[in-house]
Motif scaffolding. Structure first.
Motif, PDB file in Angstrom:
ATOM      1  N   SER A  67       0.841  -1.198   0.000  1.00 48.68           N
ATOM      2  CA  SER A  67       0.000   0.000   0.000  1.00 48.68           C
ATOM      3  C   SER A  67       0.872   1.242   0.000  1.00 48.68           C
ATOM      4  O   SER A  67       2.070   1.188   0.295  1.00 48.68           O
ATOM      5  CB  SER A  67      -0.947   0.001   1.202  1.00 48.68           C
ATOM      6  OG  SER A  67      -0.257  -0.355   2.377  1.00 48.68           O
ATOM      7  N   PHE A  81      -2.826  -3.968  -1.917  1.00 46.57           N
ATOM      8  CA  PHE A  81      -2.733  -4.901  -3.045  1.00 46.57           C
ATOM      9  C   PHE A  81      -2.034  -6.158  -2.553  1.00 46.57           C
ATOM     10  O   PHE A  81      -1.000  -6.084  -1.882  1.00 46.57           O
ATOM     11  CB  PHE A  81      -1.947  -4.280  -4.197  1.00 46.57           C
ATOM     12  CG  PHE A  81      -1.558  -5.271  -5.264  1.00 46.57           C
ATOM     13  CD1 PHE A  81      -2.522  -5.905  -6.033  1.00 46.57           C
ATOM     14  CD2 PHE A  81      -0.216  -5.592  -5.495  1.00 46.57           C
ATOM     15  CE1 PHE A  81      -2.161  -6.835  -7.007  1.00 46.57           C
ATOM     16  CE2 PHE A  81       0.153  -6.507  -6.463  1.00 46.57           C
ATOM     17  CZ  PHE A  81      -0.825  -7.131  -7.222  1.00 46.57           C
ATOM     18  N   THR A 102      -0.054  -4.467 -10.326  1.00 48.93           N
ATOM     19  CA  THR A 102      -1.241  -3.627 -10.147  1.00 48.93           C
ATOM     20  C   THR A 102      -0.923  -2.212 -10.595  1.00 48.93           C
ATOM     21  O   THR A 102       0.228  -1.877 -10.894  1.00 48.93           O
ATOM     22  CB  THR A 102      -1.710  -3.619  -8.679  1.00 48.93           C
ATOM     23  OG1 THR A 102      -2.999  -2.999  -8.605  1.00 48.93           O
ATOM     24  CG2 THR A 102      -0.746  -2.843  -7.781  1.00 48.93           C
ATOM     25  N   THR A 239      -5.699  -0.710  -8.071  1.00 53.37           N
ATOM     26  CA  THR A 239      -5.741  -0.464  -6.635  1.00 53.37           C
ATOM     27  C   THR A 239      -6.134   0.988  -6.422  1.00 53.37           C
ATOM     28  O   THR A 239      -5.386   1.900  -6.774  1.00 53.37           O
ATOM     29  CB  THR A 239      -4.375  -0.760  -5.979  1.00 53.37           C
ATOM     30  OG1 THR A 239      -4.017  -2.122  -6.271  1.00 53.37           O
ATOM     31  CG2 THR A 239      -4.434  -0.575  -4.478  1.00 53.37           C
ATOM     32  N   SER A 299      -6.964  -5.432  -3.241  1.00 51.72           N
ATOM     33  CA  SER A 299      -7.155  -5.645  -4.678  1.00 51.72           C
ATOM     34  C   SER A 299      -6.267  -6.818  -5.093  1.00 51.72           C
ATOM     35  O   SER A 299      -5.349  -7.196  -4.377  1.00 51.72           O
ATOM     36  CB  SER A 299      -6.774  -4.383  -5.455  1.00 51.72           C
ATOM     37  OG  SER A 299      -5.390  -4.137  -5.338  1.00 51.72           O
TER      38      SER A 299
END
Length: 751
Positions: A67, A81, A102, A239, A299
């Motif tokens: 994150s 994520f 991501t 994300t 995510s």
């Protein structure tokens, strides 16, 4: 390349000047001055992330949550994520293509200048206590054992170099070293690493090795980036930012509620050691049914029906700080609630997790407002039998201290544990739901007509995002309140006009600039108030007539800055009425319109330093009004209105700001439809030349004056080219050139 034969001399000069400026920029800074200049216009940025390798041997399956974290505000700015890693190692775990990549979306310009860190939380998935010695018996017994999520380590990396990287064509590779500390401090270990304080130690791995990631910035709208890089987005999860982006796009639909399980306080319960507490989150609808696949712990995952937290070993005051996204259909939100179930997990591997209590929170109150953002301290109710929870009998009880929907005196099947509490934090990111009771009271004004005045006052103090998110619904409510069915004003007309002007002013902000087409579409396709033109004209005239009576000029300035949209509504309303009545009251409409412009001209003629900024605001916006008026008045009449306004004050002894505003108004009018009509152009050109002649003579604002002259010459050049192409002789063009020569030529020589 440009075609010098197809451009006027003025246009050719502007091309040369721009080219020269760009070349100077390159020579001053070979590192990309031009790029930097372009980036200022870009408001949204996205960060591509890919985990390349995991250099640690954990011994069990691992979940690594990534994150983005703002270390100054000490808060996460993105969802998490997840990358899963099997116990055999990173390269042996391939769930699906790109499951390790991501894109962190919607970073704003402010985010790029903050101290943003990438934070990785490494969780071990398996036994409560793991050791190498227990590994030998694992193969035969693991299927019957409970599986737990346990904290293992944290890694961080400063992203300044990535976010401000000038070379956007290359991915930046980073190595994150994983550290361990005390379990009870796992939730804040990233802070200790950033500050380089506290107790922690590096996880063993090969030298200069750890979690290997690569990152790259992309700039602009996400839809365009997807179009330009289709392979990049194939099977790659997005994300989201926690909260709305700096630029909210029309058509963006989002209905996410973020719930962070922060910490809890639990009783020991007669035991010598603390509990191993796991929190299970689930969502139930108004019919008390479990809502399936609506929870995302990160995510990169599919939605699940329940989410299980990590477990802090033997601790009665655990801090989890785990963020979960709830994404529900809009019709399921009303009446739904979140339930948090607390279980003690024994270190004896075959024992079931034992329920001992629960908390809950309603997602919407009885008035229809969603749960407010912020920290909530929830009561914990005792329960050891899960079947007792099935009928949700606890919903008659209060969820927290100031929960007025629960009966605080009720005595039911569940007793509250007075020394126990759990803290959660919520954040709503929804284009469909509002937490604001003031906005709801406006949208539902028919239910409580006695509250209308108060609702309108409160709406003026609403946050920008709330108004823009519900733009169409808010406008419908405001126009219903603005006038009666026969077009007369109501008790609320003045206040409604104030709210309308505030909304239009919002759309000038960069954050909401893309909503202007939404407002245009609303006026064209949805707006149906055929009688509001009367009240809107009266409101504008009132502002002009009483400008000196207002202590604060800001509301009047907002009105004049918003004239483009006010007149779009006036004209659309008049057109709707005219179609419905075959043009009734045309004379009355024209009279009202001329009265408004007469009042505006009088206001411009007032000499007062207090209202000068208000006069400037009017002159800056008026040319857009003339563009609208040609739909309801002959072009020549609109031209006479424009010419009359330019003559409304004499240049002598006028503040410089007002002179600049008048010249900008002339320049803008030259670019309107009025200047394209031969008869109108003759009037406007004569008027403009008279003003330019004065300012050239007294050497006032020569740059602006020459810009206007350049615009006129460029227009006449294009008209002459068009005539030659069509093999027609346009005598008006020759007349216009004569007018310019007679009025300006000698003055230019003298100047």
């Amino acid at each position: 390349m440009v075609d010098p034969e197809g451009m006027s001399l003025v246009e050719l000069f502007h091309v040369h000047a721009a080219s020269s400026e760009n070349l100077q920029g390159v020579s001053v800074s070979a590192r990309g001055t031009i790029k930097k200049r372009e980036l200022k216009k870009i408001l949204t940025h996205h960060l591509y992330f890919c985990m390349r390798d995991f250099g640690h041997h954990i011994g069990e399956d691992t979940e690594t949550y990534f994150s983005l974290y703002d270390c100054k505000k000490q808060k996460y700015i993105s969802e998490r994520f997840l990358v899963k890693i099997s116990k055999e190692g990173f390269s042996n775990y391939v769930d699906k293509l790109h499951n390790n990549c991501t894109i962190f979306t919607d970073l704003g310009n402010d985010d790029l200048s903050k101290d943003i860190y990438l934070v990785a939380h490494v969780m071990r998935i398996g036994k409560m206590l793991y050791s190498e010695s227990s590994k030998k018996t694992e193969k035969n017994t693991f299927s019957s054992q409970q599986v737990y999520k346990r904290p293992h380590g944290v890694a961080i990396h400063d992203l300044k170099e990535v976010l401000l990287n000038k070379n956007d064509s290359e991915e930046k590779e980073l190595t994150l070293k994983v550290y361990q500390g005390e379990e009870k401090d796992f939730h804040q270990l990233h802070e200790s690493l950033i500050r380089q304080s506290g107790k922690y130690s590096a996880l063993s791995c090969q030298p200069n090795y750890g979690i290997i990631v690569s990152m790259k910035m992309y700039h602009g709208q996400l839809s365009q980036i997807k179009e330009d890089n289709p392979l990049l987005f194939k099977n790659v999860s997005l994300t989201n930012k926690l909260g709305f982006p700096d630029v909210i796009m029309p058509g963006d639909v989002r209905n996410d509620l973020y719930l962070t399980v922060e910490r809890g306080e639990f009783e020991r319960g007669g035991k010598s050691t603390g509990k191993n507490i796991e929190v299970t989150i689930l969502v139930l609808d108004s019919e008390k049914n479990l809502l399936k696949n609506c929870l995302w712990g990160a995510s990169g995952l599919d939605g699940t029906s329940e989410y299980n937290s990590m477990i802090i070993y033997h601790h009665n005051s655990p801090a989890w700080a785990e963020n979960v996204r709830l994404t529900l259909p809009i019709d399921k939100f009303a009446g739904a609630h979140v339930r948090l179930e607390f279980r003690h997990c024994s270190t004896r591997e075959k024992n079931d997790k034992k329920l001992f209590g629960f908390s809950f929170i309603r997602l919407m109150d009885k008035d229809g407002a969603a749960v407010p953002d912020g920290l909530h301290e929830l009561y914990i109710y005792k329960c050891e039998d899960h079947q007792k929870l099935d009928n949700c009998g606890y919903l008659s009880l209060p969820a927290y201290q100031k929960d007025y929907e629960g009966n605080h005196e009720a005595i039911g099947a569940f007793s509250r544990s007075h020394k126990e509490i759990v803290c959660i934090r919520t954040l709503l990111c929804s284009t469909k739901l509002t937490q604001n009771v003031d906005l709801l009271s406006l949208l539902r004004w028919k239910s409580h007509p006695e509250r209308i005045q108060d609702s309108l006052q409160r709406v003026l103090r609403l946050g920008d995002e709330e108004l823009v998110k519900f733009l169409q619904d808010v406008l419908d409510a405001l126009f219903a309140l603005f006038s009666t069915e026969d077009g007369n004003s109501t008790d609320y007309s003045g206040l409604v006009f104030h709210v309308l002007v505030s909304i239009f002013s919002l759309l000038d902000e960069s954050k909401f600039q893309f909503f202007k087409p939404v407002l245009d579409a609303y006026i064209k396709d949805h707006f149906s108030a055929a009688l509001v033109y009367k009240g809107l004209l009266t409101s504008v005239q009132h502002c002009a007539d009483h400008v000196q009576a207002f202590d604060k000029q800001e509301p009047i300035q907002k009105c004049f800055k918003s004239l483009e949209y006010i007149f779009k509504l006036i004209i659309q309303s008049r057109l709707l009425f005219s179609r419905a009545t075959c043009g009734q009251y045309e004379d009355s409409f024209r009279r009202d319109l001329y009265n408004v412009f007469s009042s505006l001209n009088k206001m411009l003629s007032i000499s007062s330093s207090i209202i000068t900024p208000t006069q400037v605001a009017l002159l800056h916006s008026i040319s857009a009004v003339y563009e609208q008026l040609v739909d309801v008045l002959p072009v020549i009449e609109v031209t006479k209105l424009a010419s009359s306004m330019l003559d409304s004050f004499f240049p002598k002894d006028v503040p410089l700001a007002l002179i600049q505003a008048k010249l900008i108004a002339i320049k803008n009018i030259v670019s309107t439809k009025l200047f394209q009509d031969d008869e109108s152009r003759n009037i406007l050109l004569t008027n403009a030349c008279r003003h330019l002649c004065y300012y050239f003579t007294y050497r006032i604002e020569l740059t602006l004056c020459t810009d206007i002259l350049g615009e006129i010459l460029s227009f006449l050049f294009r008209q002459r080219q068009l005539s030659e192409k069509q093999e027609k002789v346009n005598n008006c063009i020759h007349h216009d050139i004569d007018t310019l020569n007679i009025s300006i030529f000698q003055v230019l020589i003298d100047t």
